[in-house]
Motif scaffolding. Structure first.
Motif, PDB file in Angstrom:
ATOM      1  N   GLY A 159      17.079  -7.590   1.211  1.00  0.00           N
ATOM      2  CA  GLY A 159      17.807  -6.825   2.228  1.00  0.00           C
ATOM      3  C   GLY A 159      16.950  -6.138   3.276  1.00  0.00           C
ATOM      4  O   GLY A 159      17.364  -5.156   3.878  1.00  0.00           O
ATOM      5  N   PHE A 160      15.729  -6.642   3.505  1.00  0.00           N
ATOM      6  CA  PHE A 160      14.898  -6.036   4.544  1.00  0.00           C
ATOM      7  C   PHE A 160      15.379  -6.490   5.919  1.00  0.00           C
ATOM      8  O   PHE A 160      15.582  -7.683   6.140  1.00  0.00           O
ATOM      9  CB  PHE A 160      13.431  -6.453   4.374  1.00  0.00           C
ATOM     10  N   THR A 161      15.518  -5.547   6.868  1.00  0.00           N
ATOM     11  CA  THR A 161      15.786  -5.979   8.248  1.00  0.00           C
ATOM     12  C   THR A 161      14.455  -6.388   8.872  1.00  0.00           C
ATOM     13  O   THR A 161      13.410  -5.858   8.511  1.00  0.00           O
ATOM     14  CB  THR A 161      16.355  -4.852   9.141  1.00  0.00           C
ATOM     15  N   SER A 162      14.523  -7.301   9.816  1.00  0.00           N
ATOM     16  CA  SER A 162      13.297  -7.757  10.468  1.00  0.00           C
ATOM     17  C   SER A 162      12.539  -6.573  11.065  1.00  0.00           C
ATOM     18  O   SER A 162      13.109  -5.727  11.754  1.00  0.00           O
ATOM     19  CB  SER A 162      13.651  -8.758  11.574  1.00  0.00           C
ATOM     20  N   LYS A 174       0.807  -1.226   0.000  1.00  0.00           N
ATOM     21  CA  LYS A 174       0.000   0.000   0.000  1.00  0.00           C
ATOM     22  C   LYS A 174       0.839   1.275   0.000  1.00  0.00           C
ATOM     23  O   LYS A 174       0.501   2.253  -0.640  1.00  0.00           O
ATOM     24  CB  LYS A 174      -0.895   0.023   1.251  1.00  0.00           C
ATOM     25  N   HIS A 175       1.925   1.268   0.797  1.00  0.00           N
ATOM     26  CA  HIS A 175       2.691   2.506   1.004  1.00  0.00           C
ATOM     27  C   HIS A 175       4.147   2.399   0.562  1.00  0.00           C
ATOM     28  O   HIS A 175       4.914   3.342   0.727  1.00  0.00           O
ATOM     29  CB  HIS A 175       2.689   2.908   2.490  1.00  0.00           C
ATOM     30  N   GLY A 176       4.554   1.247   0.035  1.00  0.00           N
ATOM     31  CA  GLY A 176       5.937   1.074  -0.387  1.00  0.00           C
ATOM     32  C   GLY A 176       6.924   1.005   0.765  1.00  0.00           C
ATOM     33  O   GLY A 176       8.120   1.249   0.606  1.00  0.00           O
ATOM     34  N   ASP A 177       6.443   0.681   1.955  1.00  0.00           N
ATOM     35  CA  ASP A 177       7.308   0.688   3.137  1.00  0.00           C
ATOM     36  C   ASP A 177       6.790  -0.364   4.126  1.00  0.00           C
ATOM     37  O   ASP A 177       5.593  -0.384   4.426  1.00  0.00           O
ATOM     38  CB  ASP A 177       7.245   2.097   3.762  1.00  0.00           C
ATOM     39  N   LEU A 178       7.681  -1.234   4.609  1.00  0.00           N
ATOM     40  CA  LEU A 178       7.246  -2.278   5.555  1.00  0.00           C
ATOM     41  C   LEU A 178       6.779  -1.679   6.878  1.00  0.00           C
ATOM     42  O   LEU A 178       5.918  -2.241   7.561  1.00  0.00           O
ATOM     43  CB  LEU A 178       8.415  -3.233   5.850  1.00  0.00           C
ATOM     44  N   MET A 179       7.380  -0.565   7.254  1.00  0.00           N
ATOM     45  CA  MET A 179       7.011   0.075   8.516  1.00  0.00           C
ATOM     46  C   MET A 179       6.860   1.580   8.267  1.00  0.00           C
ATOM     47  O   MET A 179       7.774   2.359   8.489  1.00  0.00           O
ATOM     48  CB  MET A 179       8.094  -0.218   9.570  1.00  0.00           C
ATOM     49  N   PRO A 180       5.693   1.995   7.751  1.00  0.00           N
ATOM     50  CA  PRO A 180       5.508   3.405   7.385  1.00  0.00           C
ATOM     51  C   PRO A 180       5.702   4.343   8.578  1.00  0.00           C
ATOM     52  O   PRO A 180       5.418   3.972   9.712  1.00  0.00           O
ATOM     53  CB  PRO A 180       4.042   3.443   6.909  1.00  0.00           C
TER      54      PRO A 180
END
Ligand code: NAI
Ligand code: MG
Length: 334
Positions: free
Chosen positions: A77-80, A46-52
Motif C-alpha cells: 500500500g505504498f503510494t509512489s 534505515k528509518h522505517g519510512d520511504l520519505m523521511p
C-alpha cells in the motif's frame, strides 16, 4: 558563493549515477554544497519510512534537490514516492527537454525541444476514480482549473523568454473535450496574448503526435495538460534515443527537484555500467534553474563532445565503458 542542494542518492543504479554526476559537478566548479538525504528503499530500511520527514525538511530548506531514481515497493500500500513529492511541494511544472545527441539511437539530428507538462491536475486525480459495484462501468474525472492552466502556460512562456526560445505550442483536444481541454486552451490564448514576442501555436494532440514523429524540428516548447504531457514527453524521449539521455525537472514555487526520467534499472544495478547522462543533463537543468546558465552550457557541451568522440560510452550507447569512466571522460572535456 556556495549554494546548498539536497542530494538523494536513491536506489538501484541511483548511487552509481549520482557519484558520477557529483564527480562532474565538482570538476565543473559550480560551488555546490551537498546535503545528503535518504529516500526510497534505503530510507525504509534505515528509518522505517520511504520519505523521511528530515528529507522533506532538507528539500524545504534548500529549495533545490538533485534526485536519483527511487524504488516504490510493489504491494504494502505504498503510494509512489514521486507522486507524493510532487503533491507535497506542489511541483506543478514537469519540464522535459529532448535534444538530439550524436552517436545515439536518435532518429533525427536536429531536435531541440522542451515539453512543459502540467503536473498536478488534469486526468491524474486520486479522487473521482470509480468503478460501479457490478464492475460494468468505470468513471474517471478530470479537473482543469484556470489557476493551474495559467501557471503552467505562463511557465512555458517565461521559459521561452529566459532561454531565448521562439515558439510555444499549446497541445490540446478542445474540439472534443470542450470542458477541460477547452478551458486550458482558452487560458493558453489569454496568456499568449501577454507575450507578443513569442510565437504561439495551437495543435490538437493527435496531430501533434503525428507531427512530432514526421517533423519534430518544427517544435520548440510544447505546453500541455497532465495526461497528454505524460505521453508526449515519453514520445519525445524516444525520438532522441531513449531513457539514458532523458532528464526531467519538477518545479514549483516552494521547491524544484531534478532527476533522470528512467528508473532504478535493477537489472544492471551494482555493476557500475549505468549511463549517467540523464542525471547529468538533469544537473544541467538544475544549474540553469539556480542562475548558472554558463556552467549548464559547459556541462552540456562536454556531454556532446564525449558522445561525438565515442569516448568511454556505456553499454546502452553501444560502448563498453563504466559509469565513472564515462563521467571522467565528460569531466575532462569541461
Ligand atoms: P527502468 O527505467 O529502471 O529500466 C528500464 C530499462 O532501461 C532497463 O533495461 C534498464 O536497465 C534500462 N536503463 C534505465 N536507466 C538506465 C541507465 N541510466 N543506463 C543504462 N540503462 C538504463 O524502468 P523499470 O524497470 O520499469 O523500473 C525499475 C524501478 O524503477 C521500479 O521500482 C520503478 O518503480 C522505479 N522507477 C523510479 C522512477 C523514479 O524514481 N523517478 C522512475 C521510473 C521507475
Ligand atoms: Mg510517464
Amino acid at each position: 558563493m556556495t549554494q546548498k542542494i539536497t542530494v538523494i542518492r536513491g536506489d538501484g543504479i541511483g548511487p552509481e549515477i549520482m557519484d558520477a554526476t557529483l564527480h562532474v559537478l565538482d570538476q565543473l566548479g559550480a560551488g555546490l554544497e551537498y546535503e545528503f538525504a535518504d529516500a526510497g528503499v534505503v530510507a525504509l530500511e534505515k528509518h522505517g519510512d520511504l520519505m523521511p520527514k528530515e528529507t522533506l525538511a532538507s528539500i524545504e530548506r534548500n529549495k533545490v534537490a538533485l534526485k536519483s531514481p527511487l524504488t516504490t515497493p510493489v504491494g504494502g500500500g505504498f503510494t509512489s514516492i514521486n507522486v507524493s513529492l510532487r503533491r507535497h511541494f506542489d511541483l506543478y511544472a514537469n519540464v522535459r527537454p529532448a535534444i538530439s545527441f550524436p552517436n545515439t539511437k536518435s532518429r533525427y539530428e536536429n531536435i531541440d525541444m522542451i515539453t512543459v507538462r502540467e503536473n498536478t491536475e488534469g486526468a491524474y486525480l486520486s479522487e473521482g476514480q470509480e468503478v460501479s459495484p457490478d464492475g460494468e462501468v468505470a468513471v474517471s474525472s478530470t479537473r482543469v482549473t484556470r489557476k493551474g492552466s495559467e501557471r503552467i502556460v505562463r511557465y512555458a512562456f517565461e521559459l521561452a523568454r529566459s532561454t531565448g526560445r521562439k515558439k510555444v505550442t499549446a497541445v490540446h483536444k478542445a474540439n472534443i473535450i470542450k470542458s477541460t481541454s477547452g478551458l486550458f486552451l482558452n487560458v493558453a490564448r489569454e496568456v499568449a496574448a501577454q507575450y507578443p514576442d513569442i510565437e504561439f501555436q495551437e495543435m490538437i494532440v493527435d496531430n501533434a503526435c503525428m507531427q512530432l514523429v514526421m517533423r519534430p524540428e518544427q517544435f520548440d516548447i510544447l505546453v500541455t495538460t497532465n495526461l497528454f504531457g505524460d505521453i508526449i514527453s515519453d514520445l519525445c524521449a524516444g525520438l532522441v534515443g531513449g531513457l539514458g539521455l532523458a532528464p526531467g525537472a519538477n518545479i514549483g514555487e516552494k521547491a524544484a527537484i531534478f532527476e533522470a526520467v528512467h528508473g532504478t534499472a535493477p537489472d544492471i544495478a551494482g555493476k557500475g555500467i549505468a549511463n549517467p547522462c540523464a542525471l547529468l543533463l538533469a544537473a544541467a537543468q538544475m544549474l540553469d534553474h539556480i542562475g548558472q546558465g554558463a556552467n549548464a552550457e559547459r556541462l552540456r557541451k562536454a556531454i556532446v563532445a564525449t558522445l561525438e568522440a565515442k569516448d568511454s560510452l556505456t553499454g546502452d550507447l553501444g560502448g563498453t565503458g563504466t559509469t565513472m569512466g564515462f563521467a571522467k571522460a565528460i569531466a575532462s572535456r569541461l
